[in-house]
Motif scaffolding. Structure first.
Motif, PDB file in Angstrom:
ATOM      1  N   ARG A  65      82.921   1.352 -37.877  1.00 41.44           N
ATOM      2  CA  ARG A  65      82.309   1.868 -39.103  1.00 41.44           C
ATOM      3  C   ARG A  65      82.851   3.244 -39.501  1.00 41.44           C
TER       4      ARG A  65
ATOM      5  N   GLU B  34      75.524  10.776 -34.970  1.00 36.43           N
ATOM      6  CA  GLU B  34      75.802   9.462 -35.545  1.00 36.43           C
ATOM      7  C   GLU B  34      76.875   9.536 -36.630  1.00 36.43           C
ATOM      8  N   LYS B  35      77.024  10.682 -37.257  1.00 37.72           N
ATOM      9  CA  LYS B  35      78.066  10.834 -38.278  1.00 37.72           C
ATOM     10  C   LYS B  35      79.450  10.791 -37.655  1.00 37.72           C
ATOM     11  N   LEU B  36      79.573  11.288 -36.433  1.00 38.58           N
ATOM     12  CA  LEU B  36      80.871  11.348 -35.754  1.00 38.58           C
ATOM     13  C   LEU B  36      81.131  10.102 -34.913  1.00 38.58           C
ATOM     14  N   ALA B  37      80.093   9.594 -34.279  1.00 37.81           N
ATOM     15  CA  ALA B  37      80.257   8.558 -33.250  1.00 37.81           C
ATOM     16  C   ALA B  37      79.562   7.260 -33.659  1.00 37.81           C
ATOM     17  N   HIS B  38      80.211   6.147 -33.334  1.00 41.61           N
ATOM     18  CA  HIS B  38      79.584   4.829 -33.485  1.00 41.61           C
ATOM     19  C   HIS B  38      78.849   4.512 -32.189  1.00 41.61           C
TER      20      HIS B  38
ATOM     21  N   ARG C 233      83.963   5.650 -37.827  1.00 41.23           N
ATOM     22  CA  ARG C 233      83.684   6.806 -36.972  1.00 41.23           C
ATOM     23  C   ARG C 233      84.937   7.160 -36.167  1.00 41.23           C
TER      24      ARG C 233
ATOM     25  N   LYS D 156      83.786   5.971 -30.088  1.00 42.34           N
ATOM     26  CA  LYS D 156      82.747   4.989 -29.796  1.00 42.34           C
ATOM     27  C   LYS D 156      82.838   4.539 -28.352  1.00 42.34           C
TER      28      LYS D 156
END
Length: 258
Positions: free
Chosen positions: A127, A163-167, A129, A132
């Motif tokens: 997504r 959550e903005k950086l990582a899935h 990002r 992950k």
């Protein structure tokens, strides 16, 4: 891309032949496209680009023929039979310029019956990002995969885990030992790359060639180099970490081997 650059990239990523799967976050599509470009430059006769997850149409590659598998794949295989070139083979469209993925067990069949020299496979979603960790059932790697290329972006360094950086940041907490809001360090990235439940998940006996992408400046280069060396010290599953900037004219920055 000139031949020297193309060969260096293909060799560094162990992507000259077989089924090559790209996983992780932070540049899967750009890595696949640059490998496709490299193989076209090198004159590879038959190249397959496909996916086990949703995939976008190829960019700036008008010589890539798109074929859709909707049910039985025999007609698709017949359409490619005996013809040189690069083929994007995917499931039915999911929106403008986007296609659904293929079943994992279909890709080895396409690779063999289509007589492809190399099949490049997107085997993970993130997504958009930059980092992950996989959940259960991920990544969706096809049987017979020869090389797995886990991706993480150098732009995560010194940025808080959100959550903005990582899935799926909650999975990352378990793998890298960081809390939500913690600034990501080279040690965190190294743990992700070297962990059997992180970047190595489901890789089996495949060759693994991790990539730290978006290495676009001396500060990120130093941090990526540190992460690469730490990862190599944590595992014997890979013997190199590739530092890259896949959107740059010369995508291969450095190969760290110890």
């Amino acid at each position: 891309m000139d031949r020297e650059t193309a060969k260096a990239l293909v060799d560094a990523l162990a992507a000259a032949s077989g089924i090559v799967a790209v996983v992780g976050a932070g540049g899967k599509k750009s890595t696949l496209y640059r490998l496709l470009e490299a193989h076209r430059t090198l004159g590879t006769r038959r190249v397959l680009l496909t996916s086990t997850v949703q995939i976008a149409a190829t960019r700036a590659t008008p010589d890539v023929e798109t074929l859709i598998v909707d049910g039985d794949a025999r007609a698709t295989i017949a359409a490619m039979q005996g013809r040189a070139g690069a083929f994007l083979v995917a499931g039915p469209p999911t929106g403008p310029g986007r296609f659904s993925g293929l079943p994992e067990d279909l890709i080895p069949h396409l690779h063999e019956k289509g007589a492809f020299e190399v099949s490049l496979v997107k085997s993970d979603g993130a997504r958009m990002r930059m980092i992950k960790a996989p959940r259960d059932g991920e990544p969706a790697l096809p049987d017979g995969v020869s090389t797995v290329i886990p991706i993480v972006a150098a732009r995560v360094f010194d940025r808080p885990l959100t959550e903005k950086l990582a899935h799926r940041p909650e999975r990352l907490l378990e793998i890298i030992g960081a809390d939500i809001g913690t600034a990501i360090t080279p040690d965190h990235v190294a743990r992700l790359l070297a962990n059997p439940e992180g970047a190595l998940r489901r890789s089996g006996n495949a060759w693994v060639a991790p990539v730290i992408n978006m290495v676009d400046g001396p500060e990120r280069l130093a941090l990526a180099r540190e992460a690469a060396k730490k990862a190599l010290a944590m595992t014997d599953r890979f013997d190199r970490v590739v530092l890259a900037s896949m959107t740059s004219p010369t995508p291969l920055i450095e190969v760290v081997t110890g």
